[in-house]
Design a protein around this motif. Structure first.
Motif, mmCIF file in Angstrom:
data_model
loop_
_atom_site.group_PDB
_atom_site.id
_atom_site.type_symbol
_atom_site.label_atom_id
_atom_site.label_comp_id
_atom_site.label_asym_id
_atom_site.label_seq_id
_atom_site.Cartn_x
_atom_site.Cartn_y
_atom_site.Cartn_z
ATOM 1 N N LYS A 34 -104.050 2.661 -3.020
ATOM 2 C CA LYS A 34 -104.701 3.446 -1.715
ATOM 3 C C LYS A 34 -103.140 3.300 -0.775
ATOM 4 O O LYS A 34 -102.477 4.238 -0.456
ATOM 5 C CB LYS A 34 -105.667 2.970 -1.182
ATOM 6 C CG LYS A 34 -106.841 3.219 -2.235
ATOM 7 C CD LYS A 34 -108.151 2.635 -1.431
ATOM 8 C CE LYS A 34 -108.255 1.404 -1.292
ATOM 9 N NZ LYS A 34 -108.351 0.786 -2.668
ATOM 10 N N THR A 35 -102.935 1.860 -0.553
ATOM 11 C CA THR A 35 -101.894 1.933 0.318
ATOM 12 C C THR A 35 -100.547 2.478 -0.097
ATOM 13 O O THR A 35 -99.792 2.856 0.726
ATOM 14 C CB THR A 35 -101.852 0.300 0.794
ATOM 15 O OG1 THR A 35 -103.030 -0.307 0.877
ATOM 16 C CG2 THR A 35 -100.768 -0.134 1.888
ATOM 17 N N ALA A 36 -100.451 2.178 -1.284
ATOM 18 C CA ALA A 36 -98.817 2.447 -1.991
ATOM 19 C C ALA A 36 -98.780 4.315 -1.591
ATOM 20 O O ALA A 36 -98.047 4.874 -1.172
ATOM 21 C CB ALA A 36 -98.755 2.446 -3.468
ATOM 22 N N VAL A 49 -96.439 -3.607 -2.095
ATOM 23 C CA VAL A 49 -97.400 -3.572 -0.990
ATOM 24 C C VAL A 49 -98.525 -4.761 -1.150
ATOM 25 O O VAL A 49 -98.704 -5.122 -2.164
ATOM 26 C CB VAL A 49 -98.466 -2.213 -0.985
ATOM 27 C CG1 VAL A 49 -97.534 -1.201 -0.392
ATOM 28 C CG2 VAL A 49 -98.870 -1.916 -2.456
ATOM 29 N N ALA A 50 -99.161 -5.287 -0.244
ATOM 30 C CA ALA A 50 -99.778 -6.261 -0.472
ATOM 31 C C ALA A 50 -101.557 -5.855 -0.312
ATOM 32 O O ALA A 50 -101.674 -4.771 0.168
ATOM 33 C CB ALA A 50 -99.828 -7.312 0.696
ATOM 34 N N PRO A 51 -102.373 -6.572 -0.878
ATOM 35 C CA PRO A 51 -103.766 -5.892 -0.697
ATOM 36 C C PRO A 51 -104.225 -5.855 0.674
ATOM 37 O O PRO A 51 -103.731 -6.631 1.410
ATOM 38 C CB PRO A 51 -104.614 -7.233 -1.382
ATOM 39 C CG PRO A 51 -103.635 -7.913 -2.251
ATOM 40 C CD PRO A 51 -102.523 -7.794 -1.508
ATOM 41 N N THR A 52 -104.975 -4.834 0.836
ATOM 42 C CA THR A 52 -105.429 -4.629 2.354
ATOM 43 C C THR A 52 -106.551 -5.386 2.659
ATOM 44 O O THR A 52 -107.777 -5.267 1.934
ATOM 45 C CB THR A 52 -105.701 -3.084 2.529
ATOM 46 O OG1 THR A 52 -104.688 -2.256 2.054
ATOM 47 C CG2 THR A 52 -106.033 -2.591 3.908
ATOM 48 N N VAL A 53 -106.521 -6.301 3.494
ATOM 49 C CA VAL A 53 -107.849 -7.207 3.652
ATOM 50 C C VAL A 53 -108.673 -6.348 5.162
ATOM 51 O O VAL A 53 -108.004 -6.566 6.271
ATOM 52 C CB VAL A 53 -107.459 -8.664 4.431
ATOM 53 C CG1 VAL A 53 -108.868 -9.253 4.537
ATOM 54 C CG2 VAL A 53 -107.121 -9.200 2.962
ATOM 55 N N PHE A 70 -107.888 6.459 7.399
ATOM 56 C CA PHE A 70 -108.281 4.990 7.222
ATOM 57 C C PHE A 70 -108.097 4.462 5.810
ATOM 58 O O PHE A 70 -108.826 5.044 4.967
ATOM 59 C CB PHE A 70 -109.700 4.821 7.730
ATOM 60 C CG PHE A 70 -109.784 4.884 9.363
ATOM 61 C CD1 PHE A 70 -109.452 3.909 9.959
ATOM 62 C CD2 PHE A 70 -110.457 5.887 9.744
ATOM 63 C CE1 PHE A 70 -109.687 3.971 11.329
ATOM 64 C CE2 PHE A 70 -110.771 6.324 11.227
ATOM 65 C CZ PHE A 70 -110.305 5.200 11.964
ATOM 66 N N ASP A 71 -106.991 3.637 5.698
ATOM 67 C CA ASP A 71 -106.723 3.062 4.244
ATOM 68 C C ASP A 71 -107.621 1.725 4.253
ATOM 69 O O ASP A 71 -107.328 0.643 4.842
ATOM 70 C CB ASP A 71 -105.164 2.830 4.104
ATOM 71 C CG ASP A 71 -104.943 1.844 3.015
ATOM 72 O OD1 ASP A 71 -105.766 1.938 2.050
ATOM 73 O OD2 ASP A 71 -103.824 1.393 2.818
ATOM 74 N N LEU A 72 -108.764 1.913 3.504
ATOM 75 C CA LEU A 72 -109.730 0.872 3.447
ATOM 76 C C LEU A 72 -109.665 -0.026 2.281
ATOM 77 O O LEU A 72 -109.305 0.392 1.043
ATOM 78 C CB LEU A 72 -111.183 1.371 3.486
ATOM 79 C CG LEU A 72 -111.704 2.502 4.563
ATOM 80 C CD1 LEU A 72 -112.971 2.815 4.614
ATOM 81 C CD2 LEU A 72 -111.468 1.783 6.064
HETATM 82 MG MG LIG Z 1 -104.361 -1.259 0.289
#
Ligand SMILES: [Mg+2]
Ligand SMILES: Nc1nc2c(ncn2[C@@H]2O[C@H](COP(=O)(O)OP(=O)(O)OP(=O)(O)O)[C@@H](O)[C@H]2O)c(=O)[nH]1
Length: 344
Positions: A34-36, A49-53, A70-72
């Protein structure tokens, strides 16, 4: 000639239209990409990218749309906060790790839960079948079948398009065309039904706010009752022991003064035994089925692995509102639809 004039009129009409504000939620299991994907759309490198907390909020301009995404975070313990963002969303981007065959069932269950939520059902959904560059990645048809996509979207009356893609293929102008096409498809379908979705978003958001206010009041009332009960017990105890409590003493009994000289606090901290260390950061291979290439920062890892550090949905929400990042970037012009996308 008539056609030319009609086209000019349409163009003028569109040009004069105000920008449409659209909020999207991007969900999917952790490590799906998702973040990528968001980074690539924004014109930033999708690598490392790091995991989204919690979540990250991204604002971008896409043609006539002012889009907020919103990237959850997709971690199991973070998914509880997703529903807090449903009411304000006009549509959903669901990212699937097509190469993570072992978690496809979990993906299916998670997707079904999202789409059946009363604040999501009926809204358009873009499914990004990501990581197509990976060996063994499921092809579009397999994803549709294993997720029972047709069934899920039909049951919940969601217009849906699936795009097989790879978030790491490029970024900015070179972002995977399927991602651009998918986003275009989603925004155009939202535009077709903009007034109705807007009305629904406003109604749902107002309802959610009212509910939150109500919950807050109920919590305050619970705290007040507990405090009252504690004061009553303190008074009874004091009476039994023949003491008299001053009015302001009642409240202070169990509550240390939060404003203490810093030296007191420092001595207390230094004198107390060292807190137990957090559980060791697990090797990348033990975190998930497909985490080999994943960058995990130590702080994120500790938080994810220590339940006490992972925020409750409410707390996470609050924490992340403080920590969110807002960025605004222009997105490159869109190209036409690729043949490997399906609409239901
Ligand atoms: Mg993420
Ligand atoms: N090979 C390949 N790797 C990808 C692709 N998309 C993302 N990745 C990698 O997969 C890992 C996870 O990507 P993220 O974007 O952090 O995944 P996420 O869905 O945001 O994960 P959470 O924040 O934990 O929910 C990273 O190492 C990315 O570089 C892709 O299309 N192909």
């Amino acid at each position: 000639m008539f056609n030319l004039m009609a086209n000019c009129c349409n163009w003028l009409k569109r040009w004069k239209e105000p920008a449409r504000k659209v909020t999207l939620v991007m969900v999917g299991l952790d490590n799906a990409g998702k973040t990528a994907t968001v980074r690539g759309i924004q014109g930033e490198s999708p690598l490392d990218v790091a995991p989204t907390v919690g979540f990250s909020k991204v604002d971008l301009k896409q043609g006539k749309f002012e889009v907020t995404i919103f990237d959850l975070g997709g971690g199991k313990r973070i998914r509880g906060i997703w529903k807090n963002y449903y009411s304000e969303s006009y549509g959903v981007v669901f990212v699937v790790d097509s190469s993570d065959v072992q978690r496809i069932q979990e993906t299916r269950d998670t997707m079904a839960e999202v789409l059946r939520h009363p604040r999501i059902a009926g809204k358009p959904v873009l499914v990004l079948a990501n990581k197509q560059d990976q060996d063994g990645a499921l092809a579009e048809a397999d994803i549709i079948e294993t997720l029972s996509l047709e069934k899920i979207v039909n049951e919940n009356k969601c217009l849906c398009q699936i795009e097989p893609c790879s978030a790491v293929l490029g970024y900015g102008k070179k972002v995977d065309k399927s991602i651009k096409n998918g986003l275009n498809w989603l925004l155009n379908n939202i535009a077709k039904d903009y007034e109705a979705i807007s009305e629904r978003v406003q109604r749902d958001t107002a309802e959610q706010k009212a509910q939150e206010e109500q919950d807050k009041k109920e919590r305050a009332e619970r705290v007040r009752r507990i405090r009252e009960e504690r004061d009553r017990q303190e008074r009874e105890e004091a009476e039994r022991e023949g003491r008299t409590l001053k009015e302001d003493e009642v409240d202070d009994v169990n509550m240390p003064n939060p404003f203490q000289p810093i030296n007191n606090v420092l001595t207390e901290v230094c004198a107390s035994p060292r807190p137990a260390p957090l559980p060791a950061f697990p090797p990348a291979s033990s975190v998930g089925t497909n985490q080999g290439n994943r960058m995990l920062s130590a702080s994120c890892g500790s938080a994810l692995d220590n339940p006490s550090l992972v925020p409750s949905p409410d707390a996470a929400d609050e924490h992340c509102h403080l920590a969110n990042t807002v960025e605004e970037k222009a997105v490159v012009p869109q190209t036409s639809q690729t043949p490997n996308s399906a609409v239901y």
